[in-house]
Design an enzyme around this catalytic site. Structure first.
Site, short mmCIF file in Angstrom:
data_model
loop_
_atom_site.label_atom_id
_atom_site.label_comp_id
_atom_site.label_asym_id
_atom_site.label_seq_id
_atom_site.Cartn_x
_atom_site.Cartn_y
_atom_site.Cartn_z
N CYS A 17 24.98 21.75 33.90
CA CYS A 17 25.00 20.21 33.00
C CYS A 17 23.18 20.00 33.14
CB CYS A 17 26.00 19.31 32.63
SG CYS A 17 25.30 18.32 31.57
N VAL B 4 30.40 15.85 31.44
CA VAL B 4 29.69 15.20 32.22
C VAL B 4 27.99 14.67 31.96
CG1 VAL B 4 31.20 16.40 33.96
CG2 VAL B 4 29.51 17.68 32.74
N GLU C 143 27.57 8.72 30.26
CA GLU C 143 26.11 9.35 29.58
C GLU C 143 24.98 9.07 30.65
OE1 GLU C 143 24.72 10.16 27.09
OE2 GLU C 143 27.01 10.09 25.84
N1 LIG Z 1 24.56 11.88 26.04
C1 LIG Z 1 25.75 12.42 26.92
C2 LIG Z 1 25.29 14.64 27.16
C3 LIG Z 1 26.16 15.25 28.08
C4 LIG Z 1 26.43 16.09 27.97
O1 LIG Z 1 26.58 16.60 26.46
N2 LIG Z 1 27.91 17.26 28.42
C5 LIG Z 1 27.78 18.44 28.51
C6 LIG Z 1 27.83 19.30 29.57
S1 LIG Z 1 25.85 20.00 29.66
C7 LIG Z 1 29.53 18.30 28.28
O2 LIG Z 1 30.56 17.54 29.38
N3 LIG Z 1 30.66 18.66 27.47
C8 LIG Z 1 31.69 18.79 27.94
C9 LIG Z 1 32.23 18.98 26.14
O3 LIG Z 1 31.81 18.46 25.15
O4 LIG Z 1 33.47 18.81 25.81
C10 LIG Z 1 24.54 12.27 28.29
O5 LIG Z 1 23.40 12.09 27.85
O6 LIG Z 1 24.67 12.33 29.37
#
Ligand SMILES: N[C@@H](CCC(=O)N[C@@H](CS)C(=O)NCC(=O)O)C(=O)O
Length: 236
Positions: A14, A54, A66
């Protein structure tokens, strides 16, 4: 003031988690790290993370989600600041952090593209954004000059994708972007950025690309077969 007890809930690939890890390293903040499997999210995580994503930071038992607020919080509870003092510059840095986040969305559209048209359009959009960025960088070696900042922590993980993509495909992303190229190199050498992922990150990312059933997966397979003339140097 004593620092809170911190745990960062993470995932190996990530880019948003990497932002938090970079700030933790820059500020020498003691913390625990827990990796989770996003395809099988533990119940405790789903209860604490409103969007199920995450990074999640647990600070003295309280959860924060976030990456941008997490990075700012870590910066604020420690001496010194990774943000410029000037209010306009601080706002400008935050705007470019948002640009990095939305470019990560384009990156996801690029590696997931199933057809040639979508792949070409996402490739073009990535190139366009890198050129816009190139025209906006006013300092070196980092975004604001000598001082490494939160904006650098946001772009390091984006540039890392290209490091891996370049091992098997030459798509000319950085043609005509000398300032971004210099910045990208400086970030890759910064220990906090370099060490924000595990040593097997390139192999993990290559495996992830291979599983996408996308145009990029096919390019990777071709390069592994040695049939892609533009490829080569595939190590994963
Ligand atoms: N806007 C969020 C984006 C975080 C994000 O997209 N995390 C992804 C992994 S890189 C995640 O946890 N995805 C799991 C899901 O959407 O189920 C931030 O800045 O923390």
């Amino acid at each position: 003031m004593p620092l809170p007890n911190l745990k960062l809930v993470s995932h190996h690939l990530c880019p948003y988690v990497q932002r938090a890890r970079i700030v933790l390293a820059e500020k020498h903040i003691p913390h625990d790290l827990e990796y989770i499997d996003l395809s099988r999210k533990p119940d405790w995580f789903t209860e604490l993370s409103p969007l199920g994503k995450v990074p999640l930071l647990i600070s003295d038992g309280r959860a924060l989600f976030e990456s941008a607020p997490i990075a700012e919080y870590l910066d604020e509870v420690t001496p010194g600041s990774l943000h410029p003092e000037d209010a306009f510059e601080r706002a400008r840095n935050r705007a470019w952090i948002e640009f990095a986040s939305s470019t990560l969305d384009v990156m996801a559209g690029f590696y997931n593209a199933r057809d040639e048209d979508t792949f070409r359009s996402r490739t073009g959009e990535l190139r366009r954004r890198l050129r816009i960025l190139d025209g906006s960088i006013q300092a070196a070696p980092y975004f604001d000059g000598d001082r490494f900042g939160l904006v650098d922590a946001a772009f390091g993980p984006l540039f890392r994708y290209f490091d891996v993509i370049e091992t098997f495909a030459d798509l000319g992303f950085f043609e005509g972007t000398p300032a971004v190229t210099r910045w990208r190199r400086a970030l890759a050498q910064r220990p906090s950025v370099r060490d924000a992922v595990t040593a097997d990150y390139p192999q993990r990312l290559l495996r992830f690309f291979a599983e996408r059933q996308s145009v990029l997966s096919r390019l990777l397979a071709d390069a592994a077969d040695g049939t892609n003339r533009a490829g080569g140097g595939l190590t994963g």
